[in-house]
Motif scaffolding. Structure first.
Motif, mmCIF file in Angstrom:
data_model
loop_
_atom_site.group_PDB
_atom_site.id
_atom_site.type_symbol
_atom_site.label_atom_id
_atom_site.label_comp_id
_atom_site.label_asym_id
_atom_site.label_seq_id
_atom_site.Cartn_x
_atom_site.Cartn_y
_atom_site.Cartn_z
ATOM 1 N N PRO A 33 0.585 -1.073 0.155
ATOM 2 C CA PRO A 33 -0.052 0.135 -0.013
ATOM 3 C C PRO A 33 0.810 1.811 -0.185
ATOM 4 O O PRO A 33 1.837 1.382 0.481
ATOM 5 C CB PRO A 33 -0.587 0.267 0.991
ATOM 6 N N ASP A 34 0.125 1.999 -0.526
ATOM 7 C CA ASP A 34 1.228 3.323 -0.894
ATOM 8 C C ASP A 34 0.856 4.241 1.172
ATOM 9 O O ASP A 34 2.481 4.691 1.252
ATOM 10 C CB ASP A 34 0.657 4.722 -1.339
ATOM 11 N N ARG A 35 -0.553 4.069 1.701
ATOM 12 C CA ARG A 35 -0.753 4.488 2.868
ATOM 13 C C ARG A 35 -1.510 3.919 3.092
ATOM 14 O O ARG A 35 -2.382 3.167 2.610
ATOM 15 C CB ARG A 35 -0.584 6.123 2.725
ATOM 16 N N GLY A 36 -0.942 3.187 4.542
ATOM 17 C CA GLY A 36 -1.856 2.199 5.347
ATOM 18 C C GLY A 36 -2.050 1.127 6.280
ATOM 19 O O GLY A 36 -0.566 1.556 6.659
ATOM 20 N N ILE A 37 -2.480 0.632 7.501
ATOM 21 C CA ILE A 37 -2.623 -0.883 8.139
ATOM 22 C C ILE A 37 -2.881 -1.964 7.396
ATOM 23 O O ILE A 37 -4.380 -1.760 6.896
ATOM 24 C CB ILE A 37 -2.896 0.253 9.397
ATOM 25 N N THR B 8 2.562 1.642 6.883
ATOM 26 C CA THR B 8 3.260 2.275 6.374
ATOM 27 C C THR B 8 3.501 3.261 6.826
ATOM 28 O O THR B 8 4.877 4.107 6.776
ATOM 29 C CB THR B 8 2.621 2.832 5.210
ATOM 30 N N ALA B 9 3.201 3.804 7.985
ATOM 31 C CA ALA B 9 3.489 5.048 8.467
ATOM 32 C C ALA B 9 4.705 4.814 9.899
ATOM 33 O O ALA B 9 5.810 5.174 10.082
ATOM 34 C CB ALA B 9 2.711 5.152 9.370
ATOM 35 N N ALA B 10 4.800 3.699 10.307
ATOM 36 C CA ALA B 10 5.831 2.825 10.741
ATOM 37 C C ALA B 10 6.955 2.314 9.553
ATOM 38 O O ALA B 10 7.740 1.779 10.569
ATOM 39 C CB ALA B 10 5.611 2.024 11.648
ATOM 40 N N GLY B 11 6.440 2.400 8.701
ATOM 41 C CA GLY B 11 7.029 1.408 7.320
ATOM 42 C C GLY B 11 8.065 -0.150 7.648
ATOM 43 O O GLY B 11 9.067 -0.276 7.538
ATOM 44 N N LEU B 12 6.913 -0.202 8.068
ATOM 45 C CA LEU B 12 6.482 -1.407 7.983
ATOM 46 C C LEU B 12 5.658 -2.664 7.236
ATOM 47 O O LEU B 12 4.633 -1.907 6.616
ATOM 48 C CB LEU B 12 5.871 -2.531 9.593
ATOM 49 N N HIS B 13 6.061 -3.869 6.882
ATOM 50 C CA HIS B 13 5.762 -4.799 5.959
ATOM 51 C C HIS B 13 6.030 -5.594 6.066
ATOM 52 O O HIS B 13 7.319 -6.122 4.959
ATOM 53 C CB HIS B 13 6.223 -3.747 4.029
ATOM 54 N N ILE B 14 5.624 -6.808 6.124
ATOM 55 C CA ILE B 14 5.699 -7.878 6.527
ATOM 56 C C ILE B 14 5.762 -8.733 4.589
ATOM 57 O O ILE B 14 4.879 -8.312 4.456
ATOM 58 C CB ILE B 14 5.208 -8.754 7.112
ATOM 59 N N PRO B 15 6.676 -9.560 3.983
ATOM 60 C CA PRO B 15 6.705 -9.856 2.531
ATOM 61 C C PRO B 15 5.859 -11.017 2.682
ATOM 62 O O PRO B 15 5.649 -11.864 4.288
ATOM 63 C CB PRO B 15 7.569 -10.968 2.614
ATOM 64 N N PRO B 16 5.349 -11.535 2.462
ATOM 65 C CA PRO B 16 3.947 -12.811 1.766
ATOM 66 C C PRO B 16 4.889 -13.570 2.351
ATOM 67 O O PRO B 16 3.974 -14.579 3.036
ATOM 68 C CB PRO B 16 4.427 -12.790 0.433
ATOM 69 N N HIS B 17 5.729 -14.559 2.742
ATOM 70 C CA HIS B 17 6.154 -15.755 2.494
ATOM 71 C C HIS B 17 5.941 -15.820 4.502
ATOM 72 O O HIS B 17 6.386 -16.671 5.268
ATOM 73 C CB HIS B 17 7.658 -16.290 2.135
ATOM 74 N N ARG B 18 6.320 -14.443 5.119
ATOM 75 C CA ARG B 18 6.473 -14.179 6.630
ATOM 76 C C ARG B 18 4.689 -14.357 7.263
ATOM 77 O O ARG B 18 4.491 -13.918 8.845
ATOM 78 C CB ARG B 18 7.122 -13.714 7.558
ATOM 79 N N ARG B 19 3.678 -13.822 6.327
ATOM 80 C CA ARG B 19 2.162 -13.942 6.681
ATOM 81 C C ARG B 19 1.899 -14.735 7.592
ATOM 82 O O ARG B 19 0.463 -14.639 7.967
ATOM 83 C CB ARG B 19 1.684 -12.844 5.535
#
Lengths: 231, 228
Positions: free
Chosen positions: B49-53, B64-75
């Motif tokens: 996402p560009d922005r959001g949770i 996105t505000a915390a710069g957090l993105h868990i990659p697909p294989h760890r979801r």
């Protein structure tokens, strides 16, 4: 007519060894590079791509001379390797393998790259959603599906390495028993007054090796293709 | 609970969607081009996402505000694609076992038996994906996703590429899945009839925006056209 002399056997076995070592060492590097070129965008990618293809378009004698300058005993890399690890390429069969590997590299990388590009990325995505980290996606999905291309690249590379002449003779010369491959042996024999018959024998041998490699790869590719298409 | 609060530009099109669903089956309903697939790709982590949770049960997957993105294989989110995407070089048994191996889960014969029975795929195990019918392939894809033991299962029009006859064949399995598999699902479809049979909560999407949210009663009546 078809009595292969011990000297000829030496050249034949050396050629096979040089080409096999060149292919086996170049293959993992070629797979890694092919994957980078197929799947990643990075700064300087077109330069890397051009460098890989350079041995294909440069005169082989130029590549051989550049190798001599770089990996010769007084070369930048060659001197360092000799001083620190005792590894010497110049005028050794290992140098022939290095020259053949570099000359074969573009032919090896290209089919691997094409076959990796042809792997459906949606399958890689699916593997990711099933919990596979990128390196396992590569090992369990991308690489097996690209296997026919890897085999094709290896056969092409091997054939090129067996036939390599210009860069090898420039870099490691033509020393019987050490660096004299089938090609350089044929070259020497042609220049000897009564070497025609021996040269002809080696010509036949190289044709047999090339045909065996082609038939073998065809067989592998067909088997791999069957496996991949779910039959 | 699945919490989605995201925006994402995709060329001329944009998605801005917020909802929080407790439902066992959350239906994402809308015409093609409403942004359903993009939205579940965001939930799966395939699209950022560009922005959001994005969060599941308080576990944040994207922020996105915390710069957090868990990659697909760890979801640990399963995904059943419209086109099944079985691995052609593996047989059905290996396809089904793939997620367990990748997640380094212990062999669980009871779960294996339950899933293969639920989906009636026990007789297909030694075959190759190329030899299966469309419906069989889709059932194997469902089983493969379930056996990775996900905490959420995304289904992107799993019957979309099937003809009517095959749909009738698959639908009962999806109902059983909902009632017996104990995994919350997000079900994407443009078919109101399908939605009514499966969804416990419905998110109605139009041009990338949520236009209605609630129980199946927010779906258009059987005679009306799907939302556009």
């Amino acid at each position: 007519m078809f009595e292969i002399s011990p000297e000829e056997w030496t050249a034949i076995l050396l050629s096979l060894r040089v080409a096999a070592v060149a292919t086996l060492v170049a293959t993992p590097l070629g797979i890694a590079l092919a994957w980078l070129l197929a799947r990643r965008d990075f700064w300087g990618k077109s330069v890397v791509d051009a460098l890989v293809h350079l041995p294909l378009v440069l005169p082989p004698v130029v590549t051989g001379y550049l190798l001599l300058l770089t990996f010769g005993r007084r070369g930048l890399v060659g001197g360092w390797l000799a001083d620190n690890f005792g590894i010497v390429f110049a005028f050794r069969w290992t140098g022939a393998a290095l020259a053949c590997g570099i000359m074969a590299f573009p032919l090896l990388v290209r089919p691997i790259r094409l076959s990796i590009e042809a792997v459906d990325r949606r399958l890689e995505q699916a593997a990711g959603t099933l919990g596979a980290p990128p390196w396992r996606v590569f090992l369990t999905i991308t690489l097996p599906l690209a296997l026919p291309g890897v085999l094709a690249g290896m056969v092409l590379g091997f054939a090129k390495a067996i036939g390599e002449f210009g860069a090898t003779i420039t870099f490691v010369s033509n020393i019987p028993g050490e660096t004299q491959t089938i090609s350089s042996a044929i070259y020497s024999l042609i220049q000897t007054p009564d070497g025609d018959r021996a040269a002809l024998r080696l010509v036949v041998v190289s044709i047999v090796i090339a045909l065996a490699a082609l038939v073998g790869s065809e067989w592998f590719a067909r088997r791999a293709g069957k496996r991949l298409h779910g039959n | 609970m699945l919490r989605v609060e995201v925006s994402r530009r995709l060329g001329e099109f944009s998605i801005e969607a917020s909802f929080a669903s407790e439902g066992r089956v959350t239906g994402l309903f809308g015409a093609s081009g409403a942004g359903k697939t993009s939205l579940i790709n965001i939930i799966a982590g395939l699209l950022r996402p560009d922005r959001g949770i994005i969060a599941i049960d308080g576990d944040v997957l994207d922020d996105t505000a915390a710069g957090l993105h868990i990659p697909p294989h760890r979801r640990r989110i399963g995904y059943v694609f419209q086109d099944a995407r079985l691995f052609p070089h593996l047989d059905i048994r290996q396809n089904l076992d793939y997620g367990r191996r990748m997640n380094r889960l212990a062999v669980d014969p009871a779960l294996w038996a339950r899933v293969t029975d639920l989906l009636d795929i026990g007789s297909l195990l030694d075959r190759r994906p190329g030899k299966l019918s469309g419906g069989e392939r889709q059932r194997v894809a469902l089983g493969r996703a379930l056996l990775a033991q996900p905490r959420l299962l995304l289904l992107d029009e799993p019957m979309g590429s099937l003809d009517e006859e095959r749909k009738v064949e698959i639908l009962p399995y999806l109902v059983r899945l909902r009632d017996e598999a104990n995994v919350p699902m997000v079900y994407v479809s443009h078919d109101a009839g399908e939605m009514r049979q499966l969804a416990t909560q419905v998110v109605m999407l139009r041009r990338g925006r949520v236009v209605a949210f609630g129980g199946p009663e927010v779906l258009p009546s059987a005679a009306a056209n799907p939302a556009g």
